[in-house]
Design an enzyme around this catalytic site. Structure first.
Site, short mmCIF file in Angstrom:
data_model
loop_
_atom_site.label_atom_id
_atom_site.label_comp_id
_atom_site.label_asym_id
_atom_site.label_seq_id
_atom_site.Cartn_x
_atom_site.Cartn_y
_atom_site.Cartn_z
N GLY A 172 0.81 -1.22 0.00
CA GLY A 172 0.00 0.00 0.00
C GLY A 172 0.83 1.26 0.00
O GLY A 172 1.97 1.27 -0.48
N GLU A 175 6.74 4.28 10.43
CA GLU A 175 7.04 5.07 9.24
C GLU A 175 6.55 6.50 9.46
O GLU A 175 5.42 6.72 9.87
CB GLU A 175 6.32 4.44 8.04
N LYS A 204 5.22 7.09 17.57
CA LYS A 204 4.51 7.31 16.31
C LYS A 204 3.15 7.97 16.57
O LYS A 204 2.77 8.96 15.93
CB LYS A 204 4.34 5.97 15.59
N CYS A 226 -3.91 8.64 8.74
CA CYS A 226 -3.20 8.51 10.02
C CYS A 226 -3.75 9.34 11.17
O CYS A 226 -3.97 8.82 12.26
CB CYS A 226 -1.74 8.88 9.83
C1 UDX Z 1 1.01 12.23 8.44
C2 UDX Z 1 2.34 12.60 9.12
O1 UDX Z 1 2.76 13.89 8.66
C3 UDX Z 1 3.39 11.54 8.80
O2 UDX Z 1 4.59 11.82 9.48
C4 UDX Z 1 2.86 10.18 9.22
O3 UDX Z 1 3.78 9.16 8.86
C5 UDX Z 1 1.53 9.89 8.56
O4 UDX Z 1 0.60 10.94 8.84
P1 UDX Z 1 0.04 12.42 5.96
O5 UDX Z 1 -1.28 12.13 6.60
O6 UDX Z 1 0.47 11.60 4.79
O7 UDX Z 1 1.23 12.27 7.04
O8 UDX Z 1 0.10 13.95 5.49
P2 UDX Z 1 0.29 15.34 6.25
O9 UDX Z 1 1.17 16.18 5.42
O10 UDX Z 1 0.67 15.18 7.66
O11 UDX Z 1 -1.16 15.99 6.16
C6 UDX Z 1 -2.28 15.49 6.88
C7 UDX Z 1 -3.49 16.37 6.70
O12 UDX Z 1 -3.30 17.62 7.38
C8 UDX Z 1 -3.78 16.73 5.23
O13 UDX Z 1 -5.17 16.69 5.01
C9 UDX Z 1 -3.24 18.14 5.11
O14 UDX Z 1 -3.86 18.86 4.09
C10 UDX Z 1 -3.58 18.70 6.49
N1 UDX Z 1 -2.74 19.84 6.89
C11 UDX Z 1 -1.38 19.70 7.01
C12 UDX Z 1 -3.35 21.08 7.17
O15 UDX Z 1 -4.58 21.21 7.09
N2 UDX Z 1 -2.56 22.13 7.59
C13 UDX Z 1 -1.21 22.01 7.72
O16 UDX Z 1 -0.56 23.00 8.11
C14 UDX Z 1 -0.60 20.77 7.42
P1 ADP Z 2 -1.16 1.81 4.26
O1 ADP Z 2 -1.51 3.25 4.00
O2 ADP Z 2 -0.99 1.51 5.73
O3 ADP Z 2 -0.01 1.33 3.43
P2 ADP Z 2 -3.00 0.43 2.47
O4 ADP Z 2 -4.45 0.11 2.67
O5 ADP Z 2 -2.61 1.35 1.37
O6 ADP Z 2 -2.46 0.93 3.88
O7 ADP Z 2 -2.19 -0.93 2.23
C1 ADP Z 2 -2.30 -2.09 2.99
C2 ADP Z 2 -2.26 -3.31 2.06
O8 ADP Z 2 -2.15 -4.49 2.86
C3 ADP Z 2 -3.48 -3.50 1.16
O9 ADP Z 2 -3.08 -3.49 -0.20
C4 ADP Z 2 -4.03 -4.90 1.58
O10 ADP Z 2 -4.52 -5.64 0.47
C5 ADP Z 2 -2.81 -5.56 2.18
N1 ADP Z 2 -3.09 -6.65 3.12
C6 ADP Z 2 -3.93 -6.63 4.19
N2 ADP Z 2 -3.88 -7.83 4.85
C7 ADP Z 2 -2.98 -8.61 4.18
C8 ADP Z 2 -2.47 -9.95 4.38
N3 ADP Z 2 -2.86 -10.72 5.41
N4 ADP Z 2 -1.57 -10.43 3.48
C9 ADP Z 2 -1.16 -9.65 2.44
N5 ADP Z 2 -1.58 -8.38 2.23
C10 ADP Z 2 -2.49 -7.86 3.08
#
Ligand code: UDX
Ligand code: ADP
Length: 463
Positions: free
Chosen positions: A12, A162, A221, A277
């Protein structure tokens, strides 16, 4: 142990880019990414690298370089587990939609299935790495499953969260602020940590690789995401006050961001944060705090989510109010559906909730997003289960051109901060719209003065 074979379960948004970068930077390690989803693996293997299932700037070039050399995508989960010395678990951990902890706790069923599969297949010692964001003490659960159902082999469980952000995944992976690896304090645990440190040391400076115990790593995290989201909810709370008082939240953010103790990042007021997240991790934190009876701690963090929900609802309410208290049968153009720019991910995107509110008001929504398909837009709305999919399809149409999406619209809502929106011919868009023509800029990216001089009625966030 010198590592030559890695496998990652889950292809993913986390597993795909992370493994692609490890493979690029470690040509001596064979990296196999496996997934149950055949369509997804086929897309990762598509001859045309532009068709890989995840859009991230720079990712297709890395995949083109490493794929077939030491990077492989496969549905043969068992073979990959059997061969690997290190197994990353990067499967999804959605918020539970049933039973105890519904709407809050993480659903660990995919993780548990992975652990059981590893236990069944492994014939030699393995290092198992939690890569998905998981509630604190998940490593313990994985360990218990592995130790009690395995074939007598030794497992070491590491937590290696991550921190990449979508849209900048490749640069984040290439130049991480830090790599965090949590493991057991035993000699075996420390050896396992070192094996993973050695993998990252191929491109990450030693002083950026932190090692901790497992629980600190897991909790770090959740804490990092809670702090980041809390900044956005804090500035969004101020945006409402700014609208009442005549202050401008962009100016306030700039002023406070120059304080080196506060810093300028994550202070951009918006229609609300989305992504897979922030909400999930905070709900998780709230759930964990509650389960230890720490109600004040739980309430404190829950407020970040409450504020975010309020910000989204406030945005749609304001649109309806400004459009003379009715949007029934009006065409509202959405610029952007992804939860942020430079990604095709839409999980928890504010656009979904704004659309849901406006469909309840019987609006007709016209969506343009440079990377999100119409199928995905409708699937996101159907997932909410507010109404039938027939009704969603009747009220929402996607367009492949922003100018068509905006043609004869009563209003435009900017919901993702895609750079291309700024460069549009806004005069042309204005000419094609119903008058008065409204722009609700949920990202504060457009030039208010320029739009107002064309004739638009412009509303940003917090000014
Ligand atoms: C987040 C964390 O940043 C990352 O470290 C973690 O691994 C996963 O979650 P992500 O969700 O991919 O990453 O994107 P991020 O850039 O954090 O943005 C999250 C949301 O907050 C988005 O919808 C973004 O548009 C919003 N955002 C971000 C704001 O509205 N204002 C800001 O100043 C920053
Ligand atoms: P993330 O943002 O955490 O990477 P995603 O939904 O994009 O989450 O990716 C998670 C992936 O894990 C999906 O593609 C899903 O098909 C796969 N997955 C879930 N369970 C299993 C499993 N038991 N074996 C292999 N792949 C799996």
């Amino acid at each position: 142990m010198s590592i030559t074979k890695i496998c990652c379960i889950g292809a993913g948004y986390v597993g795909g880019p992370t493994m692609a970068v490890i493979a690029q930077k470690c040509p001596h390690i064979q990296v196999t990414v496996v997934d149950l989803n055949e369509e997804r693996i086929a897309a990762w293997n598509d001859e045309n690298v532009d068709n890989i299932p995840i859009y991230e700037p720079g990712l297709s070039d890395i995949v083109a370089e490493a794929r077939g050399r030491n990077l492989f995508f496969s549905t043969n989960v068992e073979k990959a587990i059997d061969e690997a010395q290190i197994i990353f678990i990067s499967v999804n951990t959605p918020t539970k939609t049933y039973g105890k902890g519904k709407g809050m706790a993480a659903d660990l069923k995919y993780i548990e299935l992975c652990a059981r599969q590893i236990a069944r297949i492994a014939k030699d010692n393995k290092i198992v790495v939690e890569k998905s964001t998981l509630p604190v003490r998940t490593a313990e659960a994985i360990k218990s499953i592995l130790d009690n159902t395995g074939n007598g082999v030794q497992f070491q469980i590491l937590s290696n969260p991550e921190f990449l952000a979508e849209g900048t995944a490749v640069t984040d992976l290439l130049n991480p602020d830090r790599i965090l690896i949590g493991g057991d304090t035993s000699v075996e645990g420390q050896k396992a940590i070192q094996s993973l440190v050695d993998v990252y040391a191929n491109w990450v400076p030693a002083d950026k690789i932190l090692t901790t115990n497992v629980w600190s790593s897991e909790l770090s995290k959740l804490t990092a995401n809670a702090f980041l989201a809390q900044r956005i909810s804090s500035v969004n709370a101020m945006s409402e006050l700014c609208e009442k008082t005549g202050a401008d939240v962009n100016e306030v953010a700039r002023a406070i961001g120059m304080d080196s103790r506060i810093g300028p990042k994550f202070l951009k007021a918006s229609v609300g944060f989305g992504g897979s997240c922030f909400q999930k991790d905070i709900l998780n934190l709230v759930y964990i705090a509650k389960s230890y009876g720490l109600n004040e701690v739980a309430d404190y963090w829950e407020q970040v989510i409450i504020m975010n929900d309020h910000q989204k609802r406030r945005f749609s309410n304001k649109m309806v109010q400004t459009l003379y208290n009715t949007v029934a049968d009006k065409k509202i153009a959405f610029l952007g559906w992804a939860f942020k720019k430079d990604t095709n991910d839409t999980r928890e995107s504010a656009a979904i909730y704004i659309a849901d509110d406006l469909i309840n008001e019987q609006a007709q929504i016209a969506v343009y997003d440079p990377k999100v398909s119409s199928k995905k837009v409708l699937a996101d709305l159907d997932y909410l289960e507010t109404r039938t999919s027939e009704k969603n399809s009747a009220n929402v149409t996607s367009f492949s051109s922003p100018y068509e999406a905006c043609a004869s619209a009563h209003a435009i809502a900017v919901l993702t901060e895609w750079d291309e929106f700024i460069a549009y011919d806004w005069q042309k868009i204005y000419d094609g719209m119903q008058k008065p023509a409204f722009v609700f800029d949920g990202r504060n990216i457009l030039n208010r003065v320029a739009l107002e001089s064309i004739g638009f009625i412009y509303q940003g966030i917090g000014s």
